[in-house]
Design a protein around this motif. Sequence first.
Motif, PDB file in Angstrom:
ATOM      1  N   SER A 152     -16.886  -4.566   0.789  1.00 14.76           N
ATOM      2  CA  SER A 152     -16.470  -3.325   1.445  1.00 14.76           C
ATOM      3  C   SER A 152     -15.496  -2.508   0.604  1.00 14.76           C
ATOM      4  O   SER A 152     -15.158  -1.384   0.972  1.00 14.76           O
ATOM      5  N   THR A 153     -15.041  -3.065  -0.513  1.00 14.76           N
ATOM      6  CA  THR A 153     -14.133  -2.320  -1.383  1.00 14.76           C
ATOM      7  C   THR A 153     -14.919  -1.273  -2.176  1.00 14.76           C
ATOM      8  O   THR A 153     -16.147  -1.329  -2.258  1.00 14.76           O
ATOM      9  N   ASP A 154     -14.205  -0.339  -2.782  1.00 14.71           N
ATOM     10  CA  ASP A 154     -14.877   0.707  -3.552  1.00 14.71           C
ATOM     11  C   ASP A 154     -15.489   0.189  -4.846  1.00 14.71           C
ATOM     12  O   ASP A 154     -16.445   0.771  -5.354  1.00 14.71           O
ATOM     13  N   ARG A 182     -11.146 -10.525  -3.775  1.00 14.34           N
ATOM     14  CA  ARG A 182     -11.163  -9.322  -2.945  1.00 14.34           C
ATOM     15  C   ARG A 182     -10.126  -8.304  -3.416  1.00 14.34           C
ATOM     16  O   ARG A 182     -10.416  -7.109  -3.551  1.00 14.34           O
ATOM     17  N   GLN A 221     -10.396  -4.525  -4.564  1.00 15.32           N
ATOM     18  CA  GLN A 221      -9.732  -3.528  -3.728  1.00 15.32           C
ATOM     19  C   GLN A 221      -8.652  -2.760  -4.471  1.00 15.32           C
ATOM     20  O   GLN A 221      -8.521  -1.538  -4.328  1.00 15.32           O
ATOM     21  N   PRO A 252     -16.395  -3.542  -5.994  1.00 17.05           N
ATOM     22  CA  PRO A 252     -16.423  -5.003  -5.878  1.00 17.05           C
ATOM     23  C   PRO A 252     -16.841  -5.742  -7.143  1.00 17.05           C
ATOM     24  O   PRO A 252     -16.719  -6.970  -7.210  1.00 17.05           O
ATOM     25  N   ARG A 266      -1.405   4.223  -1.116  1.00 17.77           N
ATOM     26  CA  ARG A 266      -2.693   3.997  -0.455  1.00 17.77           C
ATOM     27  C   ARG A 266      -2.489   4.118   1.046  1.00 17.77           C
ATOM     28  O   ARG A 266      -1.411   3.897   1.566  1.00 17.77           O
ATOM     29  N   LYS A 319     -15.400  -8.456   3.037  1.00 17.60           N
ATOM     30  CA  LYS A 319     -14.271  -7.599   2.674  1.00 17.60           C
ATOM     31  C   LYS A 319     -14.358  -7.186   1.201  1.00 17.60           C
ATOM     32  O   LYS A 319     -14.041  -6.042   0.849  1.00 17.60           O
ATOM     33  N   LEU A 320     -14.760  -8.113   0.335  1.00 13.17           N
ATOM     34  CA  LEU A 320     -14.918  -7.774  -1.080  1.00 13.17           C
ATOM     35  C   LEU A 320     -15.987  -6.698  -1.248  1.00 13.17           C
ATOM     36  O   LEU A 320     -15.780  -5.698  -1.956  1.00 13.17           O
ATOM     37  N   ASP A 361       0.813  -1.208   0.000  1.00 15.14           N
ATOM     38  CA  ASP A 361       0.000   0.000   0.000  1.00 15.14           C
ATOM     39  C   ASP A 361       0.850   1.263   0.000  1.00 15.14           C
ATOM     40  O   ASP A 361       0.473   2.276  -0.603  1.00 15.14           O
TER      41      ASP A 361
END
Length: 475
Positions: free
Chosen positions: A220-222, A179, A183, A224, A48, A217-218, A43
């Motif tokens: 929750s990404t911007d 994911r 992400q 998916p 990021r 989690k997937l 990251d």
Amino acid sequence: MVNMAEALVRLQTLAGSPTVSTLAAAFREAGHELALVGGPVRDAMLDRGTNDLDFTTDARPDEILRIVTPVSTAQWDIGREFGTIGARIAGETVEITTYRADEYDGATRKPVVAFGDSLEGDLVRRDFTVNAMALRLPEVTLVDPSGGVEDLIGGVLRTPIDPDVSFGDDPLRMLRAARFAGQLGFSVHDDARGAMRDRAATLDIVSAERIQGELTKLLSTDAPRAGIRLLVDTGLADRFLPEIPALRLEIDEHHHHKDVYEHSLTVLDQAIGYEKSRHPGEAPDVTLRLAALLHDIGKPATKRTEAGGVTFYHHDIVGAKLAKKRLGALRYDSDTIRDVARLVELHLRFFGYTEAAWSDSAVRRYVRDAGPLLERLHMLTRADVTTRNKRKADRLGFAYDDLEERIATLREQEEMDSVRPDLDGNRIQEVLGVPPGRVVGEAYRFLLEVRLDEGPLPPEEAERRLLAWWADRSE
């Protein structure tokens, strides 16, 4: 595109932070190796935000705990059996894990924990090359035995070893590929994609809780969408979320219905957009995103071909039941299951508003039925408009603007968020002269319907209506 010169500067900055430099000095003084590893390195190079600091070392757990105790404000050893010690240093949470050289038996995803003796050996056992890079400390040397930098620049997810072996060791890594595709916006290497297809059935040895965690989690990404496509295309979704690939309904030659699968992905995209615009900077609303993805899963079971085209009558009701069953199997919590199923059940309710103007009573019922999910229902319903017909889209948008304005007006006038009958249970008993029991509940529901139909009534009028209802009931 990764600018390596800038990426190296960011790595130097990260290494010089109070937490990292304090930990690096402590391990060097104790005569042990230490490296920042995985996500934080990746990251930082991608510019990021870095939320977690993960380290690896040649020190064993007891020695890790001894080293970090003097420089930390808290320590925990909940992962000691896996070689992991946690600590709080300079206000940040860190995890330090002994080099690993695990082996898998192929029957479960639980490894036989074995400690390794080299950083390079630890890195090649990780999931993807972009996560298999480390920053050796305190000298700040990038260690990349598998070509992670090249894959980072190319935006590719590739396994450090043969993907068939890697995914065989731990099938959950296949879901992690999906994911990270969402992400990071990376593509999955053809070899890894092929291994995911070949080994999809091995996902069955992974617990529902672990699968749910990766799906969450997937979502929750911007973005998916790419990850969900990967799950569907490789057959992985068939193993734990078969309702989504089932949306790929055959379209008849006259195109009497839209592509439900593509529509659902677009609704998910648009729901995320509404969520971000209304609540910028807040945590992802997984409940809304699950509802957007699953809102039409009742269509395959309700599809009927009639003279006028294709119909999906009651797919909202059927879909709510399917959503409840699937989310339960994935071990989601009861609140999430209840809320997602309710949103799926209600997602069509608004479209009657566009056909005829609703009375105030109908608006009140819409608000009552949505309850605390009203704002999510607003976003889901707006996201469900994916037509390319601009006139139709505008008409639906204007109609929903009007509905929200009417809700706001009625809420201001009537305190709609707490709509209750004009008489409470105690007063109902007094007026009717009855004890607590079924009759009081029936009377309460009658007065609630009156309240929803007509708005607030003066107490004396509510009592008159109640007595009239009681007289009719007693005849």
